[in-house]
Motif scaffolding. Structure first.
Motif, PDB file in Angstrom:
ATOM      1  N   GLY A   7      25.804  10.707  19.416  1.00 32.76           N
ATOM      2  CA  GLY A   7      25.293   9.716  18.473  1.00 32.76           C
ATOM      3  C   GLY A   7      24.061   9.006  19.001  1.00 32.76           C
ATOM      4  O   GLY A   7      23.078   8.816  18.276  1.00 32.76           O
ATOM      5  N   LEU A   8      24.093   8.624  20.276  1.00 28.52           N
ATOM      6  CA  LEU A   8      22.937   7.963  20.892  1.00 28.52           C
ATOM      7  C   LEU A   8      21.727   8.891  20.924  1.00 28.52           C
ATOM      8  O   LEU A   8      20.611   8.482  20.612  1.00 28.52           O
ATOM      9  CB  LEU A   8      23.281   7.512  22.315  1.00 28.52           C
ATOM     10  CG  LEU A   8      24.298   6.386  22.438  1.00 28.52           C
ATOM     11  CD1 LEU A   8      24.701   6.181  23.902  1.00 28.52           C
ATOM     12  CD2 LEU A   8      23.734   5.100  21.864  1.00 28.52           C
ATOM     13  N   ALA A  10      21.170  11.433  18.965  1.00 27.12           N
ATOM     14  CA  ALA A  10      20.709  11.645  17.585  1.00 27.12           C
ATOM     15  C   ALA A  10      19.845  10.472  17.112  1.00 27.12           C
ATOM     16  O   ALA A  10      18.864  10.675  16.390  1.00 27.12           O
ATOM     17  CB  ALA A  10      21.897  11.842  16.653  1.00 27.12           C
ATOM     18  N   ASN A  11      20.194   9.256  17.523  1.00 19.47           N
ATOM     19  CA  ASN A  11      19.375   8.088  17.165  1.00 19.47           C
ATOM     20  C   ASN A  11      18.002   8.142  17.827  1.00 19.47           C
ATOM     21  O   ASN A  11      17.013   7.717  17.245  1.00 19.47           O
ATOM     22  CB  ASN A  11      20.090   6.791  17.544  1.00 19.47           C
ATOM     23  CG  ASN A  11      21.265   6.499  16.646  1.00 19.47           C
ATOM     24  OD1 ASN A  11      21.335   6.979  15.517  1.00 19.47           O
ATOM     25  ND2 ASN A  11      22.211   5.731  17.141  1.00 19.47           N
ATOM     26  N   GLU A  12      17.964   8.679  19.053  1.00 17.20           N
ATOM     27  CA  GLU A  12      16.698   8.801  19.775  1.00 17.20           C
ATOM     28  C   GLU A  12      15.839   9.951  19.234  1.00 17.20           C
ATOM     29  O   GLU A  12      14.617   9.923  19.362  1.00 17.20           O
ATOM     30  CB  GLU A  12      16.961   9.042  21.263  1.00 17.20           C
ATOM     31  CG  GLU A  12      17.629   7.880  21.960  1.00 17.20           C
ATOM     32  CD  GLU A  12      18.109   8.244  23.365  1.00 17.20           C
ATOM     33  OE1 GLU A  12      17.865   9.384  23.831  1.00 17.20           O
ATOM     34  OE2 GLU A  12      18.738   7.392  24.001  1.00 17.20           O
ATOM     35  N   HIS A  13      16.493  10.976  18.671  1.00 17.07           N
ATOM     36  CA  HIS A  13      15.796  12.176  18.197  1.00 17.07           C
ATOM     37  C   HIS A  13      16.289  12.555  16.795  1.00 17.07           C
ATOM     38  O   HIS A  13      17.006  13.542  16.630  1.00 17.07           O
ATOM     39  CB  HIS A  13      16.019  13.337  19.173  1.00 17.07           C
ATOM     40  CG  HIS A  13      15.488  13.057  20.533  1.00 17.07           C
ATOM     41  ND1 HIS A  13      14.164  13.244  20.852  1.00 17.07           N
ATOM     42  CD2 HIS A  13      16.083  12.573  21.647  1.00 17.07           C
ATOM     43  CE1 HIS A  13      13.976  12.903  22.117  1.00 17.07           C
ATOM     44  NE2 HIS A  13      15.122  12.476  22.613  1.00 17.07           N
ATOM     45  N   PRO A  14      15.902  11.776  15.800  1.00 20.06           N
ATOM     46  CA  PRO A  14      16.397  12.039  14.437  1.00 20.06           C
ATOM     47  C   PRO A  14      16.004  13.416  13.903  1.00 20.06           C
ATOM     48  O   PRO A  14      16.701  13.953  13.046  1.00 20.06           O
ATOM     49  CB  PRO A  14      15.775  10.918  13.604  1.00 20.06           C
ATOM     50  CG  PRO A  14      14.692  10.338  14.434  1.00 20.06           C
ATOM     51  CD  PRO A  14      15.022  10.625  15.862  1.00 20.06           C
ATOM     52  N   LYS A  17      18.915  15.698  14.489  1.00 16.58           N
ATOM     53  CA  LYS A  17      20.223  15.153  14.116  1.00 16.58           C
ATOM     54  C   LYS A  17      21.202  16.234  13.651  1.00 16.58           C
ATOM     55  O   LYS A  17      22.364  16.240  14.046  1.00 16.58           O
ATOM     56  CB  LYS A  17      20.058  14.089  13.037  1.00 16.58           C
ATOM     57  CG  LYS A  17      21.344  13.367  12.711  1.00 16.58           C
ATOM     58  CD  LYS A  17      21.133  12.238  11.736  1.00 16.58           C
ATOM     59  CE  LYS A  17      22.443  11.506  11.524  1.00 16.58           C
ATOM     60  NZ  LYS A  17      22.283  10.317  10.715  1.00 16.58           N
TER      61      LYS A  17
END
Length: 88
Positions: A7-8, A10-14, A17
């Motif tokens: 999740g972290l 994915a937030n850094e690399h949308p 995702k």
């Protein structure tokens, strides 16, 4: 996602995702000591190998995956860590 590290990341690399979500699902369905090859995973989750490699690198940096180098026997598909293989 099951793993907070996914999740972290994915937030850094949308832009990754979807790949991260598929990797998270695969990891959650696998055993703790499973061996993953980016090219195999890319085929399983139907994503580009380069994207899977990037996700694996990021998840290794975040502590979810452990990067290991292995030798794979072309005859029997047995895997040995490079350190073990070099002893032979």
């Amino acid at each position: 996602m099951l793993f907070p590290e996914c999740g972290l990341f994915a937030n850094e690399h949308p832009e990754l995702k979807d790949v991260i979500a598929k990797a998270d699902k695969l990891l959650s369905e696998s055993g703790l000591s499973s061996l993953f090859r980016p090219d195999d995973v890319a085929g399983i989750i139907e994503e580009k190998e380069s994207d899977v490699e990037g996700v694996f690198e990021g998840l290794a940096k975040n502590g979810l995956l452990l990067k290991e180098r292995c030798f794979e026997c072309p005859d029997c598909d047995t895997h040995l860590f490079i350190e073990e293989y070099e002893k032979f």
